[in-house]
Design a protein around this motif. Structure first.
Motif, mmCIF file in Angstrom:
data_model
loop_
_atom_site.group_PDB
_atom_site.id
_atom_site.type_symbol
_atom_site.label_atom_id
_atom_site.label_comp_id
_atom_site.label_asym_id
_atom_site.label_seq_id
_atom_site.Cartn_x
_atom_site.Cartn_y
_atom_site.Cartn_z
ATOM 1 N N PRO A 61 0.814 -1.224 0.000
ATOM 2 C CA PRO A 61 0.000 0.000 0.000
ATOM 3 C C PRO A 61 0.847 1.273 0.000
ATOM 4 C CG PRO A 61 -0.964 -1.609 1.491
ATOM 5 C CD PRO A 61 0.342 -2.180 1.031
ATOM 6 N N PHE A 64 2.052 1.807 -3.521
ATOM 7 C CA PHE A 64 0.968 2.357 -4.340
ATOM 8 C C PHE A 64 0.785 3.848 -4.066
ATOM 9 C CE2 PHE A 64 -3.562 3.628 -4.161
ATOM 10 C CZ PHE A 64 -3.776 3.760 -5.521
ATOM 11 N N ALA A 65 0.822 4.236 -2.786
ATOM 12 C CA ALA A 65 0.623 5.644 -2.437
ATOM 13 C C ALA A 65 1.703 6.519 -3.058
ATOM 14 C CB ALA A 65 0.620 5.808 -0.922
ATOM 15 N N PHE A 68 1.237 6.635 -6.871
ATOM 16 C CA PHE A 68 0.136 7.536 -7.201
ATOM 17 C C PHE A 68 0.540 8.998 -7.046
ATOM 18 C CE2 PHE A 68 -3.313 10.099 -5.279
ATOM 19 C CZ PHE A 68 -4.142 10.223 -6.390
ATOM 20 N N VAL A 434 0.858 2.093 -11.698
ATOM 21 C CA VAL A 434 -0.206 3.063 -11.916
ATOM 22 C C VAL A 434 -0.294 3.430 -13.395
ATOM 23 C CG1 VAL A 434 -0.849 5.493 -11.559
ATOM 24 C CG2 VAL A 434 -0.324 4.030 -9.596
ATOM 25 N N ALA A 479 -7.802 9.756 -7.207
ATOM 26 C CA ALA A 479 -7.587 8.510 -6.469
ATOM 27 C C ALA A 479 -8.603 7.448 -6.869
ATOM 28 C CB ALA A 479 -7.661 8.777 -4.966
ATOM 29 N N VAL A 480 -9.858 7.865 -7.082
ATOM 30 C CA VAL A 480 -10.901 6.921 -7.498
ATOM 31 C C VAL A 480 -10.576 6.353 -8.878
ATOM 32 C CG1 VAL A 480 -13.326 6.715 -8.182
ATOM 33 C CG2 VAL A 480 -12.723 7.920 -6.076
ATOM 34 N N THR A 482 -7.643 6.200 -10.370
ATOM 35 C CA THR A 482 -6.429 5.380 -10.296
ATOM 36 C C THR A 482 -6.714 4.037 -9.644
ATOM 37 O OG1 THR A 482 -5.103 7.409 -10.115
ATOM 38 C CG2 THR A 482 -4.036 5.343 -9.504
ATOM 39 N N SER A 483 -7.511 4.030 -8.583
ATOM 40 C CA SER A 483 -7.853 2.777 -7.902
ATOM 41 C C SER A 483 -8.639 1.858 -8.828
ATOM 42 C CB SER A 483 -8.659 3.066 -6.635
ATOM 43 O OG SER A 483 -7.898 3.846 -5.730
ATOM 44 N N LEU A 486 -6.171 0.467 -11.413
ATOM 45 C CA LEU A 486 -5.283 -0.517 -10.798
ATOM 46 C C LEU A 486 -6.046 -1.788 -10.443
ATOM 47 C CD1 LEU A 486 -2.310 -0.741 -9.995
ATOM 48 C CD2 LEU A 486 -2.950 -0.042 -7.700
ATOM 49 N N GLY A 487 -7.293 -1.636 -9.993
ATOM 50 C CA GLY A 487 -8.103 -2.809 -9.679
ATOM 51 C C GLY A 487 -8.341 -3.673 -10.899
#
Length: 497
Positions: A61, A64-65, A68, A434, A479-480, A482-483, A486-487
């Motif tokens: 995590p 990822f942060a 991002f 990312v 963030a939404v 990118t998430s 990535l998901g």
């Protein structure tokens, strides 16, 4: 509040929103270059963390942060809080790069693996069109910038000089639209190269069938956008594409036209040459006929005049797409000449640099008052100077990203004894997760970004929020997106559109 008063207030706010993005004149190309330079500098810091500390090898995590914040957050800052001082942001990104390089490599603290002269057995042939880290980085960055800008433009924190220009001039969003088309053209060279490798030639009828099948989802999205914009009384900038036309229609009509244009290569065997022929012919039509006056000033009396910007600029975007394809033909193959991997990479850098110089000089001649044609750049017309500017900008960006990868990950192109598996592992090591995620489902993420932009605009009075609130909204939005990207990548989902 009465319904009449509420309707009047809504109409007034819609007018304010339309005025907020209309009549703009843009900014300087040098400032656009400074702002967009933040992206490759962020990649330099990312690459330093990866090569010196193996920071992203285990994708925690925290990894990822940081990924991002570097590859999306830095772009967001460059276009908002640091829009007046992009050089300061560049220096802030370079500072930790210098510090990190002062520390020993993580791998240097480990016991070295024993050397062997045995070559690994080739279990399967290498991919003749391998994935290239610098291309993924370029496309992922371009998509991130585009997705951020389409919402950020509705807030006051996003400088008006970065928003799309009304008639003449340059802006960050203007280069973003053209770059999206150029980038699509680069990867569209892959099917052409596969045909060349297989020694096959697809007939015109089959090319048209496949192109229409590819275009259909984009055209459907165009009609959905048209229906929702009109149905929800959403604020519009009519002079951008016209009353009914939108960017999805431009993207959707490109494949069928390209299928037809491929037949012209028996007479003009060069995508770049065909693009220049098309761009010059379009520019002559603008200068020597009433076409320019029609596009800029004609009353909107019928379907064609109502959508004249989208219809006419399509030919400029088609030329940009063809230049992108021309670029893809020499950067996608494994090697552009015989020789070692190192020699091939040097030749690729030289080719990219040479084409960048060609497009830069051509653009300079087109806009020069004393030594050229003194034409102004117009995204609304997608005229020849705009075509050349987009070509120069994108080939230069590709050259920079290729150089960064070459310096930081030399094994990615020097390993002559690679297997397909080891080559894929080298690619993953050299590529941001990312940016890989943005690149993999780019068009779908762009669609979601458009939907979220509409949702935010219908629920948030973007003109009246503070800079702090705007930054918060944009950060959550980024963030939404990118998430989601990535998901999809983590679950190995590719949504083709």
């Amino acid at each position: 509040m009465s319904r009449v008063a509420e309707a009047a207030k809504t109409a007034s706010y819609k007018s304010q929103k339309e005025a907020f993005v209309s009549g703009l004149t843009g900014g300087s190309i040098s400032e656009i270059n400074y702002v967009t330079a933040v992206a490759p500098v962020a990649v330099v810091l990312w690459s330093t963390l990866q090569t010196r500390q193996a920071f992203f090898r285990t994708y925690t995590p925290l990894a990822f942060a940081v990924d991002f914040l570097l590859n999306v957050g830095a772009i967001l800052l460059a276009t908002t809080l640091y829009s007046k001082t992009p050089v300061l942001l560049i220096l802030l990104l370079l500072a930790p790069t210098v510090v990190i390089r002062a520390f020993p490599r993580v791998d240097a603290r480990k016991k070295p693996m024993p050397k062997t002269n045995a070559k690994p057995a080739q279990t399967e042939p290498l991919n003749p069109l391998p994935k290239k880290s610098f291309l993924t980085t370029y496309r992922g960055t371009m998509l991130a910038v585009t997705c951020i800008a389409i919402l950020a433009v509705d807030f006051k924190i996003f400088p008006r000089r970065f928003a799309k220009v009304e008639n003449w001039g340059t802006s960050l969003m203007d280069v973003g639209v053209g770059s999206f088309v150029f980038s699509a053209g680069v990867v569209a060279a892959r099917p052409i190269l596969r045909e060349q490798l297989d020694g096959k030639t697809t007939r015109l009828g089959m090319r048209l069938y496949r192109s229409i099948r590819h275009s259909l989802p984009l055209l459907i999205l165009g009609f959905i956008r048209l229906y929702t914009v009109k149905g929800l009384d959403y604020a519009e900038h009519v002079t951008e594409y016209g009353v009914h036309w939108n960017f999805f229609f431009t993207l959707g009509f490109l494949p069928p036209f390209l299928a037809v244009f491929q037949s012209a290569f028996q007479y003009l065997p060069s995508y770049a040459g065909l693009a220049m022929f098309l761009g010059i012919a379009y520019q002559i039509a603008l200068e020597k006929t009433r076409l320019k006056a029609f596009i800029l000033t004609a009353p909107r009396t019928d379907l064609i005049s109502q959508n004249r910007e989208g219809i006419s600029s399509f030919f400029g975007y088609l030329a940009i797409f063809l230049i992108g394809q021309s670029t893809g033909l020499y950067i996608l193959p494994r090697n552009i000449s015989n020789g070692t991997g190192n020699q091939a990479r040097k030749r690729l850098l030289l080719t990219l640099g040479s084409w960048s110089l060609v497009w830069i000089l051509s653009f300079a001649i087109s806009i020069s008052l004393n030594y050229g044609f003194n034409w102004a750049v117009s995204r609304r017309l997608a005229n020849l100077p705009y075509i050349l500017w987009i070509a120069a900008f994108n080939t230069t960006q590709l050259s920079i990203f290729c150089l960064v990868e070459t310096i930081f990950f030399p094994a990615h192109h020097k390993n002559l004894d690679a297997t397909r598996k080891s080559e894929e592992e080298a690619y993953k090591t050299a590529t941001s997760r990312v940016l890989e995620a943005y690149n993999r489902n780019g068009l779908f993420i762009f669609l979601v970004a458009n939907l979220l932009t509409g949702l935010v605009n219908m629920t948030v009075p973007t003109l009246f929020v503070s800079n702090v609130q705007a930054t918060g909204v944009l950060l959550v939005y980024s963030a939404v997106l990118t998430s989601l990207a990535l998901g999809l990548d983590m679950y190995d989902i590719s949504i083709k559109m």
